[in-house]
Design a protein around this motif. Sequence first.
Motif, PDB file in Angstrom:
ATOM      1  N   ALA A  94       0.871  -1.170   0.000  1.00  0.00           N
ATOM      2  CA  ALA A  94       0.028   0.297   0.017  1.00  0.00           C
ATOM      3  C   ALA A  94       0.840   1.413  -0.142  1.00  0.00           C
ATOM      4  N   ILE A  95       0.480   2.398  -0.619  1.00  0.00           N
ATOM      5  CA  ILE A  95       1.092   3.718  -0.711  1.00  0.00           C
ATOM      6  C   ILE A  95       0.589   4.661   0.193  1.00  0.00           C
ATOM      7  N   ASN A  96       1.225   4.996   1.129  1.00  0.00           N
ATOM      8  CA  ASN A  96       0.834   6.432   1.803  1.00  0.00           C
ATOM      9  C   ASN A  96       0.519   7.645   0.982  1.00  0.00           C
ATOM     10  N   VAL A  97      -0.330   8.421   0.754  1.00  0.00           N
ATOM     11  CA  VAL A  97      -0.511   9.512   0.224  1.00  0.00           C
ATOM     12  C   VAL A  97      -0.630  10.789   1.397  1.00  0.00           C
ATOM     13  N   THR A  98       0.491  11.547   1.364  1.00  0.00           N
ATOM     14  CA  THR A  98       0.567  12.433   2.492  1.00  0.00           C
ATOM     15  C   THR A  98      -0.505  13.642   2.281  1.00  0.00           C
ATOM     16  N   ASP A  99      -0.871  14.328   3.252  1.00  0.00           N
ATOM     17  CA  ASP A  99      -1.803  15.312   3.191  1.00  0.00           C
ATOM     18  C   ASP A  99      -1.211  16.914   3.844  1.00  0.00           C
ATOM     19  N   ASN A 100      -1.251  17.493   2.405  1.00  0.00           N
ATOM     20  CA  ASN A 100      -0.377  18.633   2.840  1.00  0.00           C
ATOM     21  C   ASN A 100       0.791  18.627   3.796  1.00  0.00           C
ATOM     22  N   GLN A 101       1.679  17.622   3.473  1.00  0.00           N
ATOM     23  CA  GLN A 101       2.573  17.337   4.369  1.00  0.00           C
ATOM     24  C   GLN A 101       3.562  18.647   4.860  1.00  0.00           C
ATOM     25  N   THR A 102       4.067  18.910   6.119  1.00  0.00           N
ATOM     26  CA  THR A 102       4.908  19.998   6.492  1.00  0.00           C
ATOM     27  C   THR A 102       4.096  21.418   6.357  1.00  0.00           C
ATOM     28  N   ALA A 103       2.791  21.146   6.192  1.00  0.00           N
ATOM     29  CA  ALA A 103       1.916  22.355   5.956  1.00  0.00           C
ATOM     30  C   ALA A 103       2.220  23.315   4.957  1.00  0.00           C
ATOM     31  N   VAL A 104       2.402  22.363   3.708  1.00  0.00           N
ATOM     32  CA  VAL A 104       2.735  23.132   2.470  1.00  0.00           C
ATOM     33  C   VAL A 104       1.525  22.417   1.443  1.00  0.00           C
ATOM     34  N   VAL A 105       0.785  23.593   0.738  1.00  0.00           N
ATOM     35  CA  VAL A 105      -0.206  23.193  -0.287  1.00  0.00           C
ATOM     36  C   VAL A 105       0.294  22.262  -1.178  1.00  0.00           C
ATOM     37  N   ARG A 106      -0.340  21.041  -1.256  1.00  0.00           N
ATOM     38  CA  ARG A 106      -0.169  20.192  -2.419  1.00  0.00           C
ATOM     39  C   ARG A 106      -1.495  19.776  -2.885  1.00  0.00           C
ATOM     40  N   MET A 107      -1.493  18.964  -3.917  1.00  0.00           N
ATOM     41  CA  MET A 107      -2.632  18.290  -4.563  1.00  0.00           C
ATOM     42  C   MET A 107      -3.406  17.462  -3.430  1.00  0.00           C
ATOM     43  N   SER A 108      -4.465  17.544  -3.269  1.00  0.00           N
ATOM     44  CA  SER A 108      -5.246  16.817  -1.839  1.00  0.00           C
ATOM     45  C   SER A 108      -5.011  15.335  -1.994  1.00  0.00           C
ATOM     46  N   SER A 109      -4.774  14.967  -0.647  1.00  0.00           N
ATOM     47  CA  SER A 109      -4.407  13.584  -0.480  1.00  0.00           C
ATOM     48  C   SER A 109      -5.809  12.584  -1.163  1.00  0.00           C
ATOM     49  N   LEU A 110      -6.749  13.062  -0.951  1.00  0.00           N
ATOM     50  CA  LEU A 110      -7.907  12.258  -1.287  1.00  0.00           C
ATOM     51  C   LEU A 110      -7.954  12.178  -3.196  1.00  0.00           C
ATOM     52  N   SER A 111      -7.544  13.314  -3.796  1.00  0.00           N
ATOM     53  CA  SER A 111      -7.774  13.129  -5.292  1.00  0.00           C
ATOM     54  C   SER A 111      -6.377  12.390  -5.799  1.00  0.00           C
ATOM     55  N   ALA A 112      -5.226  12.192  -5.068  1.00  0.00           N
ATOM     56  CA  ALA A 112      -4.101  11.591  -5.538  1.00  0.00           C
ATOM     57  C   ALA A 112      -4.373  10.109  -5.361  1.00  0.00           C
ATOM     58  N   CYS A 113      -5.183   9.950  -4.023  1.00  0.00           N
ATOM     59  CA  CYS A 113      -5.476   8.575  -3.622  1.00  0.00           C
ATOM     60  C   CYS A 113      -6.183   7.760  -4.903  1.00  0.00           C
ATOM     61  N   ILE A 114      -7.210   8.817  -5.443  1.00  0.00           N
ATOM     62  CA  ILE A 114      -8.256   8.373  -6.335  1.00  0.00           C
ATOM     63  C   ILE A 114      -7.140   7.943  -7.616  1.00  0.00           C
ATOM     64  N   LEU A 115      -6.388   8.764  -7.980  1.00  0.00           N
ATOM     65  CA  LEU A 115      -5.797   8.602  -9.193  1.00  0.00           C
ATOM     66  C   LEU A 115      -4.944   7.182  -8.916  1.00  0.00           C
ATOM     67  N   ILE A 116      -4.139   7.003  -7.619  1.00  0.00           N
ATOM     68  CA  ILE A 116      -3.467   5.844  -7.562  1.00  0.00           C
ATOM     69  C   ILE A 116      -4.566   4.385  -7.600  1.00  0.00           C
ATOM     70  N   LYS A 117      -5.501   4.616  -7.063  1.00  0.00           N
ATOM     71  CA  LYS A 117      -6.746   3.632  -6.852  1.00  0.00           C
ATOM     72  C   LYS A 117      -6.870   3.153  -8.414  1.00  0.00           C
ATOM     73  N   GLN A 118      -7.110   4.112  -9.243  1.00  0.00           N
ATOM     74  CA  GLN A 118      -7.411   3.987 -10.650  1.00  0.00           C
ATOM     75  C   GLN A 118      -6.334   3.288 -11.274  1.00  0.00           C
ATOM     76  N   LEU A 119      -5.030   3.211 -10.966  1.00  0.00           N
ATOM     77  CA  LEU A 119      -4.171   2.394 -11.566  1.00  0.00           C
ATOM     78  C   LEU A 119      -4.153   1.008 -10.860  1.00  0.00           C
TER      79      LEU A 119
END
Lengths: 307, 222
Positions: A46-71
Amino acid sequence: MKTESVLEKILAAGHLAVTSECGPPRGALPEKVKEKAEMLRGYVDAINVTDNQTAVVRMSSLSACILIKQLGLDPILQMVTRDRNRLAMQSDILGAYAHGINNMLCLSGDHPCFGDHPMAANVYDLDSMQLIQVVRKMRDEGRFQGGDEIENPPKMFIGAAANPFADPFELRAIRLAKKVKAGVDFIQTQCIYNIDKFGKWMKEICERGLNEKVSILAGITPLKSAGMANYMRNKVPGMDVPEELVKRMAGVPKKDQADEGIKICLETIEQLKTMEGIRGFHIMAIEWEQKVPEIVERAGLLPRPQV
Amino acid sequence: MIVAEKKPIEEIIEEIKDYKKILIAGCNECVTVCEAGGKKEVGVLASALRMYFINNGKKMEIDEVTLERQCDHEYLEEIRNQIGQYDAVVSLACGVGVQFMAEKYRRIPIYPGVNTSFMGVTEERGVWTERCQGCGQCILARTASICPISRCAKRLLNGPCGGSTNGKCEISKDLDCAWQLIIDRLKELNRLDDYEKLLPIKDWSTERAGGPRKVVREDVRL
């Protein structure tokens, strides 16, 4: 089985589990997420997808998780309580589960002062232990935190972090006991460099019987250079890098330091494999993700079990 | 007490520069204790402003007054007969006082002269620190009389987080980790077992989240 999670099945079958992580990009770049995740195919469970890690804005964890799940890979949705209140978090959990995501990691998150928006309001409607309770209630009681019933409740395999090296040391095991009481299923630890201190923590965990109630995945981060070892030792809060390790890294020529770092990391995994209570490894190769397959392979953790 | 800090004088000048006659109103309570808005600070601010306007060739009349409190009708009433002669008031009370004065004297602009900071204590002369955020549902009985809501940077009810190092908070080496303080005190009280209990999910509706708050006591109403 509490969930459909592959990670849960692997742990239940008694295999050593392997997880790694993928930090989402600082832009709307789905290809970046897919690239990083593809690299891990077949090497981790399984692959952890970080959630705005170190309090820096990034693509949301949820949407990145969906992209990964689709693979066709299995993401672990990291969720910090810093940015969203209980309404937002519970609705994201429903959304995640609707996309077939069934692993979560509940965290409080770094304070905004470390990130790119130090002027932001922080939420902290819940803390990490309370988020664990909320996710468990959604799964086991089929109810929202507010008490209402959920139609098709999300069944999440619930993870949390533990830092055996943070202060006060004598309470770290008690703190884990509280997370277990809250309902956590698996733990990913802070990066382990001080094996003696980690061993002491693990011993206390086993004496309290906590290893029977929660699966502990040992956190592993390869050192890339003597500079990084030094930085981790002196600058990162809650990180314990023994001096001899820094010396060992500095003792080899610069061009060989990366190899030495991998060697140290493989030795650490080997030692931890036989430590009572260790159920797997969480390999976080910071800015060095391409090394994860090699580490998993050389550590003798292949092939990944099919369950 | 309510702790406040003086606003930069430039900010005050910017607000009042177009008036001719202003009143600076101090408060004898909290802001006096934290040396931001008492009689002394009213005098200092008034002198500095007079000097500024003289140096800039502008005629500005500035009077001073310090009320017992600005959060009570009875003391605010004391200036009713004189307030009409001013173009504006700079109140050095906390935000509560500024607003209450404005509610009472509707036709006169009231400007804040301090930034209201928090509810706290005088730790030592010249050092004030926060102790309470007025969440409306006190949990101090469960946390060894140390409030994690006001003193933990993440207001964790089940701390400490992984960033606690040598008793200090991850956001600053000058800030005590509230949870280290709680644990130390639980130890002193021989109640460390309490730490093993999970603090329940908080109902924030008694805090700011629930909207502006009001306390009504029928038994003491007139």
